[in-house]
Scaffold this active site. Structure first.
Site, short mmCIF file in Angstrom:
data_model
loop_
_atom_site.label_atom_id
_atom_site.label_comp_id
_atom_site.label_asym_id
_atom_site.label_seq_id
_atom_site.Cartn_x
_atom_site.Cartn_y
_atom_site.Cartn_z
N ASN A 1 28.96 82.69 85.18
CA ASN A 1 28.89 82.77 86.64
C ASN A 1 28.05 83.99 87.05
OD1 ASN A 1 29.36 82.97 89.39
ND2 ASN A 1 31.50 83.56 89.17
N GLU B 1 44.34 90.34 95.57
CA GLU B 1 44.52 89.10 96.33
C GLU B 1 45.98 88.69 96.44
OE1 GLU B 1 40.27 86.93 95.43
OE2 GLU B 1 42.04 86.18 94.40
N TYR C 1 41.96 76.99 83.03
CA TYR C 1 40.70 76.37 82.62
C TYR C 1 40.88 74.86 82.56
CZ TYR C 1 39.22 81.10 81.41
OH TYR C 1 38.89 82.43 81.47
N CYS D 1 35.49 83.58 89.83
CA CYS D 1 35.84 83.25 88.45
C CYS D 1 37.08 84.01 87.99
CB CYS D 1 34.66 83.51 87.53
SG CYS D 1 33.94 85.15 87.67
N HIS D 2 37.41 85.10 88.66
CA HIS D 2 38.61 85.86 88.29
C HIS D 2 39.89 85.06 88.55
CE1 HIS D 2 37.84 86.85 92.54
NE2 HIS D 2 39.15 86.97 92.66
#
Length: 156
Positions: A108, A144, A87, A116-117
Site C-alpha cells: 500500500n 482510532e 486478512y 492498511c493498519h
C-alpha cells in the site's frame, strides 16, 4: 512530482501528488517541498486526523498498483475508523487468499489514508510496513479506539 512533508506523532511524513491526487505517503522528510492545493489539503486533513480520526477524505487518492492491489485497497477504504478486519475477511470481499491480501496490504503506497493498519491476522496483530513497524500499527489502532486488547493477547 510535488511533495510536502509534515510532522506527525509517528515522526515526519511526506505526501506525494500527481495529476491532482495523492499517490504516496512515506515515512521521513521529503527533499522537495511544494505547497499545491491538494498537498496542503492532505497535510491539513492529516493534522486533524491525528487529533480525531475520520474516514471522510476530501481529496482524490490514486495509488499505483495492479488491478488486484487496487481492489484490495478499495476494500480497506471501506473499513471504518475504530474497526479491524482480518486478512481472510478482506480476501473474501476482494478475492484471492489471505496471503495475497497481505502482500497487497504490504505494498500500500498511501498508508493511514488507505487504512492498511486496520487489517490484522487471525491470530495476532500482523505486520506493518511503517517506520515503527507493528508499534505504529498498534498506536494507530489505539488512536482510532479499535478493540485490540484481544488481538494483542493472541499474539503471545
Amino acid at each position: 512530482m510535488p511533495q510536502l512533508s509534515l510532522h506527525s506523532p509517528l515522526g515526519p511524513l511526506t505526501l506525494s501528488e500527481e495529476d491532482g491526487a495523492i499517490i504516496a505517503l512515506d515515512w521521513g522528510w521529503g527533499r522537495d517541498q511544494t505547497e499545491t492545493d491538494v498537498l496542503v489539503a492532505a497535510r491539513e486533513w492529516l493534522d486533524k486526523w491525528f487529533d480525531a480520526p475520520s474516514d471522510n477524505i476530501p481529496f482524490r487518492l490514486a495509488p499505483f498498483g495492479t488491478p488486484y492491489q487496487k481492489r484490495v485497497w478499495d476494500e480497506l477504504l471501506k473499513i471504518p475508523a475504530g474497526e479491524v478486519r482480518t486478512y481472510a475477511q478482506v480476501a473474501a470481499a476482494a478475492g484471492g487468499s489471505s496471503r495475497s491480501v497481505g502482500q497487497a496490504v504490504g505494498r500500500n503506497p498511501i498508508p493511514i489514508l488507505i487504512p492498511c493498519h486496520r487489517v490484522v491476522a487471525a491470530q495476532g496483530i500482523g505486520g506493518y510496513s511503517g517506520d515503527g513497524g507493528t508499534d505504529d500499527k498498534v498506536w494507530l489502532l489505539e488512536l482510532e479506539g479499535a478493540p485490540i486488547t484481544g488481538i494483542l493477547r493472541d499474539q503471545s
